[in-house]
Design a protein around this motif. Structure first.
Motif, mmCIF file in Angstrom:
data_model
loop_
_atom_site.group_PDB
_atom_site.id
_atom_site.type_symbol
_atom_site.label_atom_id
_atom_site.label_comp_id
_atom_site.label_asym_id
_atom_site.label_seq_id
_atom_site.Cartn_x
_atom_site.Cartn_y
_atom_site.Cartn_z
ATOM 1 N N SER A 82 0.262 -0.960 -0.098
ATOM 2 C CA SER A 82 -0.020 -0.067 -0.235
ATOM 3 C C SER A 82 0.702 0.918 -0.045
ATOM 4 O O SER A 82 1.883 1.580 1.166
ATOM 5 C CB SER A 82 -0.746 0.155 1.293
ATOM 6 O OG SER A 82 -1.511 1.119 1.433
ATOM 7 N N HIS A 127 -0.402 -1.223 -4.493
ATOM 8 C CA HIS A 127 -2.160 -0.405 -4.190
ATOM 9 C C HIS A 127 -2.308 0.892 -3.562
ATOM 10 O O HIS A 127 -1.474 1.289 -2.693
ATOM 11 C CB HIS A 127 -2.413 -1.430 -2.365
ATOM 12 C CG HIS A 127 -3.648 -0.840 -1.637
ATOM 13 N ND1 HIS A 127 -4.942 -1.986 -2.079
ATOM 14 C CD2 HIS A 127 -4.184 -0.555 -0.920
ATOM 15 C CE1 HIS A 127 -5.557 -2.110 -1.541
ATOM 16 N NE2 HIS A 127 -5.331 -1.082 -0.612
ATOM 17 N N ASP A 154 -4.436 4.098 -1.672
ATOM 18 C CA ASP A 154 -5.886 3.958 -1.063
ATOM 19 C C ASP A 154 -6.063 5.637 -1.018
ATOM 20 O O ASP A 154 -5.164 6.199 -0.292
ATOM 21 C CB ASP A 154 -5.493 3.863 0.491
ATOM 22 C CG ASP A 154 -5.493 2.465 0.892
ATOM 23 O OD1 ASP A 154 -4.617 2.330 1.721
ATOM 24 O OD2 ASP A 154 -6.173 1.318 0.237
ATOM 25 N N HIS A 195 -8.333 0.744 -3.986
ATOM 26 C CA HIS A 195 -8.951 1.300 -2.694
ATOM 27 C C HIS A 195 -10.092 2.411 -2.622
ATOM 28 O O HIS A 195 -8.967 3.200 -1.789
ATOM 29 C CB HIS A 195 -8.622 -0.072 -1.683
ATOM 30 C CG HIS A 195 -9.247 0.295 -0.204
ATOM 31 N ND1 HIS A 195 -8.844 -0.052 0.536
ATOM 32 C CD2 HIS A 195 -10.555 -0.251 0.018
ATOM 33 C CE1 HIS A 195 -9.765 -0.292 1.463
ATOM 34 N NE2 HIS A 195 -10.964 -0.094 1.371
ATOM 35 N N MET A 243 -12.126 4.413 -0.798
ATOM 36 C CA MET A 243 -12.706 4.719 0.450
ATOM 37 C C MET A 243 -13.246 6.201 0.600
ATOM 38 O O MET A 243 -12.969 7.247 1.054
ATOM 39 C CB MET A 243 -11.934 4.849 1.353
ATOM 40 C CG MET A 243 -11.463 3.281 2.206
ATOM 41 S SD MET A 243 -9.867 2.668 3.128
ATOM 42 C CE MET A 243 -8.498 3.313 1.274
ATOM 43 N N PRO A 255 -11.024 0.944 8.243
ATOM 44 C CA PRO A 255 -10.921 1.720 6.784
ATOM 45 C C PRO A 255 -9.839 2.843 7.266
ATOM 46 O O PRO A 255 -10.675 3.701 8.368
ATOM 47 C CB PRO A 255 -11.435 1.324 5.994
ATOM 48 C CG PRO A 255 -12.591 1.394 6.462
ATOM 49 C CD PRO A 255 -12.431 0.139 7.768
ATOM 50 N N GLY A 256 -9.082 3.624 6.678
ATOM 51 C CA GLY A 256 -8.582 4.994 7.361
ATOM 52 C C GLY A 256 -7.206 5.431 7.969
ATOM 53 O O GLY A 256 -6.721 6.245 7.340
ATOM 54 N N PHE A 257 -6.827 4.035 8.034
ATOM 55 C CA PHE A 257 -5.135 4.463 8.320
ATOM 56 C C PHE A 257 -4.386 3.477 8.287
ATOM 57 O O PHE A 257 -4.888 2.339 8.350
ATOM 58 C CB PHE A 257 -5.359 5.050 9.672
ATOM 59 C CG PHE A 257 -5.996 6.239 10.458
ATOM 60 C CD1 PHE A 257 -6.974 6.356 10.355
ATOM 61 C CD2 PHE A 257 -5.496 7.347 10.016
ATOM 62 C CE1 PHE A 257 -7.627 7.416 11.198
ATOM 63 C CE2 PHE A 257 -6.088 8.301 10.473
ATOM 64 C CZ PHE A 257 -7.651 8.781 10.566
ATOM 65 N N SER A 258 -3.149 3.720 8.323
ATOM 66 C CA SER A 258 -2.012 2.148 7.851
ATOM 67 C C SER A 258 -1.315 2.260 8.927
ATOM 68 O O SER A 258 -1.273 3.271 10.084
ATOM 69 C CB SER A 258 -1.294 2.193 6.797
ATOM 70 O OG SER A 258 -0.322 3.754 6.858
ATOM 71 N N GLY A 259 -0.555 1.205 9.743
ATOM 72 C CA GLY A 259 0.327 1.426 11.255
ATOM 73 C C GLY A 259 -0.569 0.408 12.131
ATOM 74 O O GLY A 259 -0.829 1.081 12.950
ATOM 75 N N ASP A 315 -6.687 -6.808 4.108
ATOM 76 C CA ASP A 315 -6.033 -5.484 4.091
ATOM 77 C C ASP A 315 -6.458 -5.101 5.132
ATOM 78 O O ASP A 315 -7.003 -4.886 5.650
ATOM 79 C CB ASP A 315 -6.263 -4.166 2.711
ATOM 80 C CG ASP A 315 -6.236 -2.957 2.606
ATOM 81 O OD1 ASP A 315 -6.666 -2.315 2.026
ATOM 82 O OD2 ASP A 315 -4.663 -2.640 3.607
ATOM 83 N N GLY A 336 -2.898 -4.223 8.643
ATOM 84 C CA GLY A 336 -1.997 -5.148 9.479
ATOM 85 C C GLY A 336 -1.456 -6.132 9.667
ATOM 86 O O GLY A 336 -1.212 -6.820 10.274
ATOM 87 N N GLY A 384 1.450 -2.549 3.976
ATOM 88 C CA GLY A 384 1.179 -1.450 4.397
ATOM 89 C C GLY A 384 2.546 -1.267 4.829
ATOM 90 O O GLY A 384 3.601 -1.069 4.537
ATOM 91 N N SER A 385 2.173 -1.061 5.980
ATOM 92 C CA SER A 385 4.103 0.073 7.010
ATOM 93 C C SER A 385 4.564 -1.733 7.203
ATOM 94 O O SER A 385 6.246 -0.849 6.977
ATOM 95 C CB SER A 385 3.143 0.398 8.403
ATOM 96 O OG SER A 385 2.593 -0.515 8.254
HETATM 97 C C1 DX5 Z 1 -6.562 1.270 5.458
HETATM 98 C C2 DX5 Z 1 -6.087 0.918 4.240
HETATM 99 C C3 DX5 Z 1 -5.019 -0.043 3.944
HETATM 100 C C4 DX5 Z 1 -3.750 0.451 4.574
HETATM 101 C C5 DX5 Z 1 -2.200 -1.226 4.951
HETATM 102 O O1 DX5 Z 1 -7.788 1.642 5.339
HETATM 103 O O2 DX5 Z 1 -6.434 0.143 3.190
HETATM 104 O O3 DX5 Z 1 -4.418 -0.669 3.048
HETATM 105 O O4 DX5 Z 1 -3.001 1.198 4.160
HETATM 106 O O5 DX5 Z 1 -1.429 -0.556 5.288
HETATM 107 P P1 DX5 Z 1 -0.926 -1.382 6.592
HETATM 108 O O6 DX5 Z 1 -0.584 -2.823 6.158
HETATM 109 O O7 DX5 Z 1 0.304 -0.196 7.799
HETATM 110 O O8 DX5 Z 1 -2.223 -1.533 7.826
#
Ligand code: DX5
Ligand code: ZN
Length: 218
Positions: free
Chosen positions: A9, A34, A36, A67, A69, A142-146, A174, A176, A196-197
């Motif tokens: 991501s 990917h 977002d 993706h 959102m 959904p909304g944040f990575s990490g 998708d 964590g 992602g992270s």
């Molecule tokens: C969250 C996104 C994910 C996120 C993945 O809303 O859809 O794609 O960026 O990041 P990690 O792998 O760090 O959860």
């Protein structure tokens, strides 16, 4: 059965160095990127829009999976005109036009994806099975990575694997996903990982991507 796919991501990368992040993905031998898209309405965050995707797609041959959102009331023409492989909509944002939107994605030569927030049950996908090429199971809100992986989603992944049965629908997960959780996700029935992270922080992403490709599918 085709091998597992993995797409980092790009939202989780350092926005100061997106070009380097794309090159890292290419060198790691992943299957795509990917993207977002967040609008601060459907989710409480803003990420980037179609120009960012267009600019990165112009510089890499890695397929793009988008993706969305976002609220869909303004339509998705801005994304249908991009050179992307997959456009995924959230079931919770579809409304009564849902089937038509998914059909339009396919008519425009892209794969249609359907994403479920954690609270949305697996059975909710059943009316859409003829209209989609991918189901995205969110393992975070959904909304944040990490964020931390939600293990209670593993049973939902297995349930969707059963619902899909012998259809050629990709089962993407998708949120964590990291070195501790990815094998459980694959064993539960997923065959397409978004990372992602954990990907951008990993010491050897090429080796990890190789392991994902070689992991036996469910
Ligand atoms: C969250 C996104 C994910 C996120 C993945 O809303 O859809 O794609 O960026 O990041 P990690 O792998 O760090 O959860
Ligand atoms: Zn995502």
């Amino acid at each position: 059965m085709s091998p597992n796919r993995v797409s980092p991501s790009i939202f989780a990368a350092d926005f100061w160095a997106l070009g380097e992040a794309v090159r890292l993905c290419e060198e790691a031998g992943v299957d795509g990127i990917h993207y977002d898209v967040m609008d601060n309405h459907f989710v409480p965050n803003i990420s980037f829009g179609p120009k960012m995707i267009a600019d990165l797609c112009a510089r890499t041959s890695l397929p793009a999976d988008v993706h969305l959102m976002i609220d869909l009331h303004r339509g998705i023409e801005d994304y249908l005109s991009l050179p992307v492989e997959i456009i995924t909509l959230h079931l919770e944002s579809l409304g009564k036009e849902g089937h038509n939107l998914l059909k339009t994605i396919r008519q425009r030569g892209k794969k249609a994806g359907l994403s479920l927030k954690p609270a949305t049950p697996a059975v909710a996908v059943e009316p859409y099975l003829d209209d989609i090429d991918l189901i995205l199971v969110m393992t975070v809100e959904p909304g944040f990575s990490g964020q931390k992986f939600m293990p209670e989603m593993l049973s939902k992944i297995s349930e969707i694997r059963k619902i899909i049965a012998d259809r050629e629908i990709l089962l993407q997960v998708d949120g964590g996903v990291n070195r501790e959780t990815y094998q459980k996700v694959l064993k539960a029935g997923a065959n397409f990982l978004v990372i992602g992270s954990a990907f951008f922080a990993d010491s050897d992403p090429k080796n990890w991507a190789k392991q994902i490709h070689e992991e036996q599918t469910a």
